[in-house]
Each structure stands twice: as C-alpha cells, then as structure tokens.
Scaffold this motif. Structure first.
Motif, PDB file in Angstrom:
ATOM      1  N   ALA A  66       0.608  -1.087  -0.114  1.00  0.00           N
ATOM      2  CA  ALA A  66      -0.005   0.031   0.045  1.00  0.00           C
ATOM      3  C   ALA A  66       0.805   1.474   0.143  1.00  0.00           C
TER       4      ALA A  66
ATOM      5  N   TRP B  32       3.826   1.497  -1.281  1.00  0.00           N
ATOM      6  CA  TRP B  32       4.360   1.789  -2.659  1.00  0.00           C
ATOM      7  C   TRP B  32       3.301   2.059  -3.586  1.00  0.00           C
ATOM      8  N   ARG B  33       2.170   1.699  -3.763  1.00  0.00           N
ATOM      9  CA  ARG B  33       1.057   1.982  -4.474  1.00  0.00           C
ATOM     10  C   ARG B  33       0.604   3.517  -4.285  1.00  0.00           C
ATOM     11  N   ASP B  34       0.502   3.986  -2.963  1.00  0.00           N
ATOM     12  CA  ASP B  34       0.041   5.174  -2.713  1.00  0.00           C
ATOM     13  C   ASP B  34       0.984   6.208  -2.326  1.00  0.00           C
TER      14      ASP B  34
ATOM     15  N   PRO C 108       2.900   8.146  -4.449  1.00  0.00           N
ATOM     16  CA  PRO C 108       2.759   9.349  -5.110  1.00  0.00           C
ATOM     17  C   PRO C 108       1.710  10.211  -4.562  1.00  0.00           C
ATOM     18  N   ARG C 109       0.934   9.851  -3.779  1.00  0.00           N
ATOM     19  CA  ARG C 109      -0.219  10.704  -3.209  1.00  0.00           C
ATOM     20  C   ARG C 109       0.249  11.273  -1.711  1.00  0.00           C
TER      21      ARG C 109
ATOM     22  N   LEU D 288      -1.146   3.418   7.207  1.00  0.00           N
ATOM     23  CA  LEU D 288      -1.489   2.496   6.342  1.00  0.00           C
ATOM     24  C   LEU D 288      -1.223   1.093   7.015  1.00  0.00           C
TER      25      LEU D 288
ATOM     26  N   THR E  83       2.586  -4.015  -9.451  1.00  0.00           N
ATOM     27  CA  THR E  83       1.682  -3.206  -8.406  1.00  0.00           C
ATOM     28  C   THR E  83       1.670  -1.674  -8.900  1.00  0.00           C
ATOM     29  N   PRO E  84       0.765  -1.177  -9.785  1.00  0.00           N
ATOM     30  CA  PRO E  84       0.912   0.153 -10.270  1.00  0.00           C
ATOM     31  C   PRO E  84       0.751   1.079  -9.108  1.00  0.00           C
ATOM     32  N   GLN E  85       1.620   1.933  -9.148  1.00  0.00           N
ATOM     33  CA  GLN E  85       1.428   3.319  -8.152  1.00  0.00           C
ATOM     34  C   GLN E  85       0.196   4.098  -8.537  1.00  0.00           C
ATOM     35  N   ARG E  86      -0.415   4.819  -7.604  1.00  0.00           N
ATOM     36  CA  ARG E  86      -1.497   5.594  -7.819  1.00  0.00           C
ATOM     37  C   ARG E  86      -1.220   7.076  -7.663  1.00  0.00           C
ATOM     38  N   ARG E  87      -1.369   7.818  -8.792  1.00  0.00           N
ATOM     39  CA  ARG E  87      -1.110   8.978  -8.608  1.00  0.00           C
ATOM     40  C   ARG E  87      -2.266   9.835  -8.188  1.00  0.00           C
ATOM     41  N   ALA E  88      -2.032  11.118  -7.593  1.00  0.00           N
ATOM     42  CA  ALA E  88      -2.880  11.997  -6.944  1.00  0.00           C
ATOM     43  C   ALA E  88      -4.153  11.964  -8.070  1.00  0.00           C
ATOM     44  N   TRP E  89      -5.282  11.336  -7.766  1.00  0.00           N
ATOM     45  CA  TRP E  89      -6.422  11.361  -8.698  1.00  0.00           C
ATOM     46  C   TRP E  89      -7.086  12.522  -9.264  1.00  0.00           C
TER      47      TRP E  89
ATOM     48  N   THR F 257      -6.383   4.702 -10.826  1.00  0.00           N
ATOM     49  CA  THR F 257      -7.428   3.632 -10.916  1.00  0.00           C
ATOM     50  C   THR F 257      -8.751   4.262 -11.739  1.00  0.00           C
TER      51      THR F 257
ATOM     52  N   GLY G  31      -6.234  -0.481   0.911  1.00  0.00           N
ATOM     53  CA  GLY G  31      -4.799   0.076   0.669  1.00  0.00           C
ATOM     54  C   GLY G  31      -4.868   1.503   1.220  1.00  0.00           C
TER      55      GLY G  31
ATOM     56  N   GLY H  95      -6.540   4.053  -0.182  1.00  0.00           N
ATOM     57  CA  GLY H  95      -7.024   5.037  -0.954  1.00  0.00           C
ATOM     58  C   GLY H  95      -8.213   5.575  -0.697  1.00  0.00           C
TER      59      GLY H  95
END
Lengths: 182, 303
Positions: free
Chosen positions: A52, A54-56, A58-59, A73, B37-43, B144, B249, B251
């Motif tokens: 999680a 890694w995935r988040d 960038p936010r 997390l 596992t793709p990273q999520r950018r600020a959507w 996403t 996760g 999000g």
C-alpha cells in the motif's frame, strides 16, 4: 527518514523503494506483531502495508510525514487482516522454557500470560492505540493522526485499554492464587 | 493492587519483548510484486480547477482549447484536411487492423491502459478489461480512474473508477474525521454500510451481474445542500473535503461537488469485494450516460 529516497520511490524507483522497505520493514512488522499477536497475521499485514505504501506513495504530499503516514497504512492493514481471517492463536499458556528472558518490570510468567490474554480481549482499535503510544512512544496527538480519530477518542481508548489490562492482571491473578491455596 | 504507573510500566516492558525482524521472504515477496503493482497518482488533479479563481480558470481552459485545436489541425493535415481522403476508420470487432488503428486485440491480450488521452480500443485496467470509445483519458497509466473530457469538473463530466476491498465507509462523509465505520468483507456488509450513510442512496440496491460475477448496484449522490468549503467554518466539511470511503490499501474516495453520483456495482469476485464506480452529475447527458453504460457492459473481470 531519507526524504530523497522517498522522493525517488514516489516517482516509481523500485530500487529506492527496496531501500525504504528494508529501512522500515522491521519497525512496521514489530508494530503489526504487537497489535495482532500472531506471527502469520503480522507478516501478512506488513506485506499488505508495504505494498500500500508503494502504491500510494505518489499521493504523500509531505515526505517528512512518511513515518506517521506509513503507520496509518499499517494500522489499516492490521484492521483488514484481523477482520479477514480471525484466526487467532489459542489461549495457550506458554511454557517457561519457551519464554524469552524476563524483561525488567515483568514480575512473573503469570504477568506475561495474563497480559497476553487481556490484550487479546481488546479490539484492534484499542490495541493499536496502546502499541502506538506505549511501544512507539508516539504522543497522543500523533496517535490520533495515525488512527484517524479525535484525540479525545484516543484518550478514551487508551484509558479503556489500560483499565482492561489492569483488570486482567488483577482478576486473572485471583483464580491462580486460589488454586495455589487449594 | 497495582498502581496505574505499575501497570503502564508492566505493559511497556511486555511490549518490548517479542518479534522485531521482518523475515526476508516477506520483504522479497513485496519486492517481487512491485512490477505488477501500479502506483496511484493523486487522482483527478483537474479537480483543482473548481478551486481556482475565475481568471486562472479561463486561462487554463484557453490553454486546453488551444491544445485540442492544435491536435485537431494536426489530425486533419495527416488525413488530407477537410474534404480530403476519408480518415482511417476506427477499429471495430470485424475491421481488419491497419497501421494507424488503435489496438483492439482479444480481451486476454489487451494492452494495458495508456497514459493521457486514450485511443479507442480494448484495454486492461487493474482487474478489468474494457472497451473504450474516443474521448476518454487518464492522468497516468497507473491511476484507478478514467474520465471523459479534458477535465472532471461539474456539472457534466463523468468518470469510471475501480475499487478493491473497501475497508472503511464514513457514515457522515462531510464529518468523516469522526464517523469512520470499519466494515466486514462481504458485498452485503459494504452495501449495508453505504445505505446507512448520511449521504444515502437514491434508490434501494438492486442485484447485478457483470461478466458472470454477482453483486449489488447502488446509486449514491452527494446532497445538493452540502457545503465543502466556504467562509463560514461552522458549515464546512472536515478538512474541506467530502470523503465517502477508503479501501484496504488506504486509497480515499473524495467527492468533487454536490450532486455528484457514484453508481457502484459491487461484486463478489472469488471472495474479494471489488467495485466499479460510475461517476457523473445530474447534468450529464443521457448520451454520455449511455456511453458509460456501454463501457460497463463491455467489462470482463480478470481476477
């Protein structure tokens, strides 16, 4: 935490994230294990949390907040693991030969066993607050930030949890004493 | 009888004991999963358009118009201009592929979603494969969300978002800091939690089946009278955000404006609770809604 490393990982640098994961993995796992009281669940929760992160990543707006954010997390992953499986280990008393060196302040094997059982009776909400405050030494304001509740709720949970642990230490001691007396 | 200080001391000592090291195999497993596992950018970065002042908004819109015009002129020139040779037809299920056609391979071989504006075609995106018409885009290939149009501002834009294992629903999304509800793992758990929110549903949930996977569909709308931000602190939402749910996760689903709908298809996929979220506004046209529906109808679930 190395903010340059975090910045690189935020931009998808897997090598940077690997270094980051090595740096924080033990700490996250230690916290997860103390909240969940189960090795398998703790490993799953830590894995879930690292992915999680890694995935988040960038936010994450402020890399300086990485530690608190990663604990957030992790606690969520602990909730998910606790809810998903509920495969708690049975309440078996540890044999003295299996136990680690007695830590300062733990008066007996009985104390440790009582604490274990008392702690398992707490919800994960309450366990998380105890671990974040008494194991990680996070101030209550930071605990509130990590678990996402107002500080008043954190105080209340901590009070409730410590009262429960105290009751466990005292109440569980009574039958043991009676047993000895018989 | 122990004092509070004794108990605290005992608990702290007890917590010091036990496991600390993360086994290498766990770390290795995490690192092995990174490429998949793709990273999520600020959507929805374009959401900030709604927060800009009017001159800046006009400037941004002007830049977008110029960019679209430049792309359009470029396409016209490539195709011989207005009145020139007919343009290459968009690929269909029966059309033979051409050098300039967008990719439409079979669903199992569909390419991953590209970045930016998406050529019409069939793509893999997280746990689904779907077919998109022209005009859709995404801020980056690891996001996403896909959206229609140059921005996702109210009142007429629309989007499609994907969720895996929603873990928390906020019973009052405006006051999310104090109303988190941790929910169980089933579709019914999530539906019950969503129905009970202050946001509420516009109609009772109904059964739905997508690509053979069963679940429930629920339409949620941000109340028109809710105020995210403004001058009076007493009426603001927590953090000037309207947060409706959070996945396992971490999000978060922040809504963009009053009146925004989340039409959620929540499916049980091999014991996981996955959701397809159609996002639109009351002013979204029937034609656009039909386009959104067609995308959902094309979905193949790929667990």
């Amino acid at each position: 935490m190395d903010t340059e490393l975090i910045g690189r990982a935020q931009h998808g640098d897997e090598e940077a994230f690997a270094s980051l994961a090595v740096a924080v993995g033990d700490r996250l796992h230690a916290v997860a294990h103390r909240i969940l009281r189960d090795t398998d669940l703790a490993e799953d929760a830590t894995q879930l949390a690292l992915l999680a992160i890694w995935r988040d990543l960038p936010r994450l707006r402020d890399p300086a907040r990485f530690d608190a954010w990663s604990y957030r997390l992790l606690v969520r992953a602990c909730y998910a693991e606790g809810r998903r499986t509920r495969r708690w280990t049975p309440n078996v008393r540890l044999l003295p030969a299996d136990e680690p060196e007695m830590a300062e302040g733990l008066s007996s094997v009985v104390d440790r066993d009582q604490l274990e059982r008392g702690f398992r009776r707490l919800s994960i909400d309450h366990r998380a607050v105890v671990v974040l405050h008494h194991y990680l030494d996070l101030p209550l304001e930071e605990v509130a930030d990590v678990v996402g509740v107002p500080i008043g709720t954190v105080r209340s949970r901590l009070h409730h949890a410590m009262r429960g642990l105290r009751a466990a230490l005292e109440a569980d001691a009574r039958p043991a004493a009676q047993e000895v007396a018989r | 009888m122990s004092t509070d200080r004794d108990v605290t001391h005992i608990v702290r000592s007890w917590l010091e004991e036990g496991v600390t090291a993360l086994p290498d195999r766990v770390l290795d497993s995490v690192l092995d999963q990174l490429p998949a596992t793709p990273q999520r950018r600020a959507w929805w970065p374009a959401r900030r358009l709604g927060e800009m002042n009017t001159p800046l908004r006009i400037a941004v819109a002007a830049v977008a118009v110029v960019a679209v015009a430049a792309i359009g002129i470029n396409i016209l020139l490539m195709n011989g201009g207005v009145g020139g040779p007919p343009s290459t037809p968009l690929p269909t299920a029966t059309a033979a592929p051409t050098a300039t056609a967008a990719p439409t391979p079979s669903p199992t071989l569909a390419p991953r979603l590209p970045t930016g504006q998406i050529p019409p075609g069939t793509y893999r995106h997280l746990f689904v494969t779907y077919t998109l018409p022209a005009g859709w885009g995404t801020p980056d290939s690891s996001g996403t969300t896909i959206f229609k149009g140059p921005a996702t501002t109210p009142p007429s834009d629309m989007a499609l978002d994907l969720w895996q294992n929603v873990a928390t629903v906020y019973s009052d999304p405006c006051h999310w800091q104090t109303t988190a509800v941790h929910i169980g793992p089933t579709v019914d758990n999530l539906i019950a939690a969503l129905v009970a929110t202050k946001r509420g549903s516009t109609a009772p949930p109904v059964d739905v089946t997508i690509d053979g996977f069963q679940g429930k569909e629920i339409d949620l709308m941000v109340p028109l009278n809710v105020k995210f931000k403004g001058s009076s602190k007493a009426t603001l939402c927590d953090g000037a955000q309207y947060k409706s749910m959070t996945d396992a996760g971490g999000g978060d689903r922040y809504n963009q404006a009053p009146g925004q709908h989340d039409l959620l298809d929540i499916l049980d996929v091999n014991g996981q609770t996955w959701a397809i979220d159609r996002v639109f506004y009351p002013a979204t046209t029937a034609a656009d809604r039909a386009e959104l529906q067609a995308i959902v109808d094309s979905i193949k679930i790929t667990p």
